[in-house]
Scaffold this active site. Structure first.
Site, PDB file in Angstrom:
ATOM      1  N   ASP A  67      36.319   9.494 -27.558  1.00 48.96           N
ATOM      2  CA  ASP A  67      37.502   9.626 -28.346  1.00 48.96           C
ATOM      3  C   ASP A  67      38.693  10.170 -27.835  1.00 48.96           C
ATOM      4  O   ASP A  67      38.800  10.471 -26.479  1.00 48.96           O
ATOM      5  CB  ASP A  67      37.260  10.729 -29.525  1.00 48.96           C
ATOM      6  CG  ASP A  67      36.138  11.902 -29.077  1.00 48.96           C
ATOM      7  OD1 ASP A  67      36.126  11.916 -27.685  1.00 48.96           O
ATOM      8  OD2 ASP A  67      35.391  12.289 -29.759  1.00 48.96           O
ATOM      9  N   GLU A 143      33.844  13.184 -38.789  1.00 44.87           N
ATOM     10  CA  GLU A 143      33.601  14.291 -39.422  1.00 44.87           C
ATOM     11  C   GLU A 143      32.819  14.157 -40.673  1.00 44.87           C
ATOM     12  O   GLU A 143      32.715  12.918 -41.195  1.00 44.87           O
ATOM     13  CB  GLU A 143      35.194  14.928 -39.921  1.00 44.87           C
ATOM     14  CG  GLU A 143      36.070  15.276 -38.766  1.00 44.87           C
ATOM     15  CD  GLU A 143      35.823  16.594 -38.165  1.00 44.87           C
ATOM     16  OE1 GLU A 143      34.732  16.839 -38.039  1.00 44.87           O
ATOM     17  OE2 GLU A 143      36.778  17.257 -37.479  1.00 44.87           O
TER      18      GLU A 143
HETATM   19  C1  F6R Z   1      34.088  15.011 -27.529  1.00 45.32           C
HETATM   20  C2  F6R Z   1      33.432  14.999 -28.842  1.00 45.32           C
HETATM   21  C3  F6R Z   1      32.934  16.120 -29.855  1.00 45.32           C
HETATM   22  C4  F6R Z   1      32.374  17.082 -29.094  1.00 45.32           C
HETATM   23  C5  F6R Z   1      31.993  18.266 -30.296  1.00 45.32           C
HETATM   24  C6  F6R Z   1      31.462  19.577 -29.496  1.00 45.32           C
HETATM   25  O1  F6R Z   1      34.287  13.746 -26.931  1.00 45.32           O
HETATM   26  O2  F6R Z   1      33.415  13.709 -29.244  1.00 45.32           O
HETATM   27  O3  F6R Z   1      32.133  15.435 -30.792  1.00 45.32           O
HETATM   28  O4  F6R Z   1      31.119  16.836 -28.577  1.00 45.32           O
HETATM   29  O5  F6R Z   1      33.254  18.689 -30.820  1.00 45.32           O
HETATM   30  O6  F6R Z   1      32.607  20.022 -28.571  1.00 45.32           O
HETATM   31  P1  F6R Z   1      31.854  21.195 -27.503  1.00 45.32           P
HETATM   32  O7  F6R Z   1      31.144  20.680 -26.599  1.00 45.32           O
HETATM   33  O8  F6R Z   1      33.368  21.753 -27.020  1.00 45.32           O
HETATM   34  O9  F6R Z   1      31.328  22.176 -28.535  1.00 45.32           O
END
Ligand code: F6R
Length: 260
Positions: A67, A143
């Site tokens: 993303d 989401e």
């Molecule tokens: C990032 C992504 C998101 C993160 C998720 C967890 O490329 O696609 O799905 O993996 O928001 O984020 P962290 O690791 O910061 O808790």
């Protein structure tokens, strides 16, 4: 779904990096799906360490990131382009031409997204997709209520995700509300999904993903339906699972030839 519980965050990242490195050794032109956020940082550090020790070579690897924020140029310090350069691409030898990250500045987002899908197909599909989990169950930026068969497209972030990600932005500078993300259908076509989660803060989300009902209201639960999903957790992130003893038993008794 294979759930592997490790003692610490560091052990989880070492194991995940070993899995990816051994895959690249077996298939030097592997296609890797990559993620950003806090979770993969120590994983990238370990992968870079293996590269510097000449235990893995990325010179024929192709990558696709999950993303990118809409409206952020690749040079923007909070863009996922910048994150990937800093944490991985500037430190290893993936050829520039093999790196794919959604273009947050695309003027025609729909055409860009179909092209991204086509590039994944042309590359032969993703061999291993690295994933983190959001507190609301998002994978990529799919989401809650995202279609379980969605493809790469623009999405609006939830208020919760905006607040969680505000920590990366300077105070006062707004978090973009929109992202381009691979879809759940795109992620599910990866041959292996490798989910990493650690810390007690992720325990409730992990329990819903692994042991809760499969539902678009909690997108990560779709991994229950993936033929090769590996979930690597530290003990804190596994804290709300009820089947911990079984998962540990299975991992302890894994045939040696199945270990990375
Ligand atoms: C990032 C992504 C998101 C993160 C998720 C967890 O490329 O696609 O799905 O993996 O928001 O984020 P962290 O690791 O910061 O808790």
């Amino acid at each position: 779904m294979e759930v592997i519980i490790q003692e610490s965050e560091q052990d989880s990242c070492v194991l995940a990096a070993r899995i990816v490195a051994s895959h690249v050794r077996a298939k030097p032109d592997a296609v890797l799906g990559l993620a950003t956020g806090t979770t993969p940082i120590p994983f990238y550090q370990e992968l870079v360490r293996l590269y510097l020790e000449k235990q893995v070579d990325f010179s024929r690897v192709t990558t696709f990131n999950l993303d990118e924020y809409v409206g952020l140029s690749p040079e923007h310090p909070q863009s996922y382009h910048a994150y990937m350069r800093k944490n991985f691409f500037d430190l290893v030898n993936v050829p520039e031409k093999n790196i794919h990250i959604p273009d947050g500045m695309a003027s025609d987002v729909e055409t860009f997204c179909s092209e991204y899908e086509r590039e994944i197909t042309d590359a032969g599909g993703i061999d291993i997709q690295l994933l983190g989990i959001g507190h609301d169950g998002h994978i990529g930026f799919n989401e809650p209520t995202s279609s379980l068969s969605s493809r790469t497209r623009i999405k609006t972030l939830t208020r919760q995700t905006l607040e969680a990600n505000a920590r990366f932005f300077e105070s006062g500078s707004p978090v973009p509300h929109h992202v381009i993300t691979m879809g759940i259908g795109t992620i599910m076509e990866s041959r292996t999904c490798l989910m990493l989660a650690y810390g007690a803060g992720k325990a409730a989300a992990v329990a819903r993903m692994v042991e809760g009902p499969l539902t678009a209201a909690f997108p990560a639960s779709i991994l229950q339906y993936h033929a090769r999903a590996k979930v690597i957790l530290d003990r804190a992130a596994a804290g709300q699972l009820t089947l911990t003893e079984y998962f540990e038993w299975v991992y302890r008794n894994k045939p040696s030839w199945q270990r990375p």
